[in-house]
Design an enzyme around this catalytic site. Sequence first.
Site, PDB file in Angstrom:
ATOM      1  N   SER A  37       3.941  -1.374   3.698  1.00  0.00           N
ATOM      2  CA  SER A  37       3.985  -0.568   4.925  1.00  0.00           C
ATOM      3  C   SER A  37       2.759   0.325   5.108  1.00  0.00           C
ATOM      4  O   SER A  37       2.868   1.423   5.643  1.00  0.00           O
ATOM      5  CB  SER A  37       5.273   0.254   4.984  1.00  0.00           C
ATOM      6  OG  SER A  37       6.410  -0.606   4.980  1.00  0.00           O
ATOM      7  N   GLU A  40       7.559 -11.654  -2.281  1.00  0.00           N
ATOM      8  CA  GLU A  40       8.369 -12.608  -1.512  1.00  0.00           C
ATOM      9  C   GLU A  40       8.430 -13.953  -2.217  1.00  0.00           C
ATOM     10  O   GLU A  40       9.438 -14.667  -2.134  1.00  0.00           O
ATOM     11  CB  GLU A  40       7.822 -12.730  -0.080  1.00  0.00           C
ATOM     12  CG  GLU A  40       8.180 -11.497   0.743  1.00  0.00           C
ATOM     13  CD  GLU A  40       7.214 -11.174   1.864  1.00  0.00           C
ATOM     14  OE1 GLU A  40       6.396 -12.035   2.237  1.00  0.00           O
ATOM     15  OE2 GLU A  40       7.265 -10.032   2.362  1.00  0.00           O
ATOM     16  N   ASN A  91      -2.286  -9.680   4.845  1.00  0.00           N
ATOM     17  CA  ASN A  91      -1.404 -10.765   4.417  1.00  0.00           C
ATOM     18  C   ASN A  91      -0.586 -11.193   5.621  1.00  0.00           C
ATOM     19  O   ASN A  91       0.372 -10.522   5.994  1.00  0.00           O
ATOM     20  CB  ASN A  91      -0.497 -10.279   3.273  1.00  0.00           C
ATOM     21  CG  ASN A  91       0.520 -11.325   2.870  1.00  0.00           C
ATOM     22  OD1 ASN A  91       0.424 -12.482   3.261  1.00  0.00           O
ATOM     23  ND2 ASN A  91       1.507 -10.913   2.085  1.00  0.00           N
ATOM     24  N   GLU A 104       2.351  -3.366  -5.224  1.00  0.00           N
ATOM     25  CA  GLU A 104       3.206  -3.376  -4.045  1.00  0.00           C
ATOM     26  C   GLU A 104       4.651  -3.079  -4.441  1.00  0.00           C
ATOM     27  O   GLU A 104       5.377  -3.978  -4.874  1.00  0.00           O
ATOM     28  CB  GLU A 104       3.156  -4.755  -3.372  1.00  0.00           C
ATOM     29  CG  GLU A 104       1.789  -5.112  -2.816  1.00  0.00           C
ATOM     30  CD  GLU A 104       1.913  -6.056  -1.626  1.00  0.00           C
ATOM     31  OE1 GLU A 104       1.375  -5.710  -0.575  1.00  0.00           O
ATOM     32  OE2 GLU A 104       2.560  -7.097  -1.740  1.00  0.00           O
ATOM     33  N   HIS A 136       3.060 -12.678  -4.994  1.00  0.00           N
ATOM     34  CA  HIS A 136       3.643 -11.765  -4.007  1.00  0.00           C
ATOM     35  C   HIS A 136       5.150 -11.656  -4.226  1.00  0.00           C
ATOM     36  O   HIS A 136       5.800 -12.638  -4.589  1.00  0.00           O
ATOM     37  CB  HIS A 136       3.332 -12.257  -2.592  1.00  0.00           C
ATOM     38  CG  HIS A 136       3.679 -11.250  -1.548  1.00  0.00           C
ATOM     39  ND1 HIS A 136       4.977 -11.086  -1.095  1.00  0.00           N
ATOM     40  CD2 HIS A 136       2.927 -10.329  -0.914  1.00  0.00           C
ATOM     41  CE1 HIS A 136       4.988 -10.096  -0.197  1.00  0.00           C
ATOM     42  NE2 HIS A 136       3.766  -9.623  -0.072  1.00  0.00           N
ATOM     43  N   LYS A 174       1.345 -13.632   5.922  1.00  0.00           N
ATOM     44  CA  LYS A 174       2.612 -14.283   5.585  1.00  0.00           C
ATOM     45  C   LYS A 174       2.782 -15.561   6.419  1.00  0.00           C
ATOM     46  O   LYS A 174       1.788 -16.219   6.693  1.00  0.00           O
ATOM     47  CB  LYS A 174       3.783 -13.301   5.765  1.00  0.00           C
ATOM     48  CG  LYS A 174       3.478 -11.970   5.061  1.00  0.00           C
ATOM     49  CD  LYS A 174       4.634 -11.044   4.930  1.00  0.00           C
ATOM     50  CE  LYS A 174       4.159  -9.783   4.216  1.00  0.00           C
ATOM     51  NZ  LYS A 174       5.240  -8.881   3.870  1.00  0.00           N
ATOM     52  N   GLY A 216       7.440  -4.232   4.192  1.00  0.00           N
ATOM     53  CA  GLY A 216       8.105  -4.608   5.436  1.00  0.00           C
ATOM     54  C   GLY A 216       9.237  -3.687   5.843  1.00  0.00           C
ATOM     55  O   GLY A 216      10.017  -4.006   6.741  1.00  0.00           O
TER      56      GLY A 216
HETATM   57  P1  PGA Z   1       3.851  -4.808   4.833  1.00  0.00           P
HETATM   58  O1  PGA Z   1       3.617  -6.013   3.791  1.00  0.00           O
HETATM   59  O2  PGA Z   1       2.517  -4.152   5.052  1.00  0.00           O
HETATM   60  O3  PGA Z   1       4.384  -5.454   6.051  1.00  0.00           O
HETATM   61  O4  PGA Z   1       4.826  -3.872   4.191  1.00  0.00           O
HETATM   62  C1  PGA Z   1       2.761  -5.871   2.718  1.00  0.00           C
HETATM   63  C2  PGA Z   1       2.754  -7.125   1.902  1.00  0.00           C
HETATM   64  O5  PGA Z   1       3.789  -7.790   1.818  1.00  0.00           O
HETATM   65  O6  PGA Z   1       1.726  -7.492   1.322  1.00  0.00           O
END
Ligand code: PGA
Length: 248
Positions: A212, A96, A9, A166, A94, A11, A172
């Site tokens: 992560s 976010e 992803n 998730e 997601h 982003k 993140g």
């Molecule tokens: P990350 O993000 O691996 O940076 O924690 C995962 C995601 O948001 O899908």
Amino acid sequence: MRRKVIAGNWKMNCDRSQAKALINELIPLVKGADKDVMVCVPFTNLETALSATSGTNIAVAAQNCHWEEKGAFTGEVSALMLKELGVSWVLLGHSERRQYFGETDVTLNKRIRAALNAGLKLIVCVGEVLTEREQGITNEIVSLQTKIALQGVTSEELERIIIAYEPVWAIGTGKTATAEQAEEVCAAIREVIAGLYCQKCADKLIIQYGGSMNAGNAKELLSKPNVDGGLIGGASLKAADFAQIVGA
Ligand code: PGA
């Protein structure tokens, strides 16, 4: 046996030349991988990614789509527009999107149904926030998110859906869920699917873990029986790291 799917992803990262370079670096590293590989790229990179991955084992996904086919929805992109571009996957729900753009379980359900109607395949994200985990209601929250997301989705359509678990506190932050925590919630989601649809439907469903995940922890997470892959944010922006996860 379920196949494992590793999706990056990106982003809101990578301009077009960076996108092309990242994909070109990735192609030889994941060639012949025993897992399915995907990159979820910004809208502006879709055409670049589609042409760069053409003829390879890397699939391309958009990071969202709207539920209407067209109309007065400034800033949105419809599922049909993605389909017309040649995109076959879309990432939906997601955290976010939920956290920063006010998306809810209900609007996610509308997006899911529109994407399915357009013939797309989907990665649908669910996951609890830290306070919910601390309150011990993770499984209830994730079950509820899953049930609302899948309202009106048939068992045939379910075959075009991947669910990504998730935990929001792990995204993140560098704070990965333990393999046991990931396994527990992925198994709980599978149980929800068995209840909503059928055991066979649940057994077929691909459930990823995200939050992560990196080259160091991927192997342990992916060794769990109910963890069928990963949704990778930060570590997907470096071809070598992402390829290591694919190879884990
Ligand atoms: P990350 O993000 O691996 O940076 O924690 C995962 C995601 O948001 O899908």
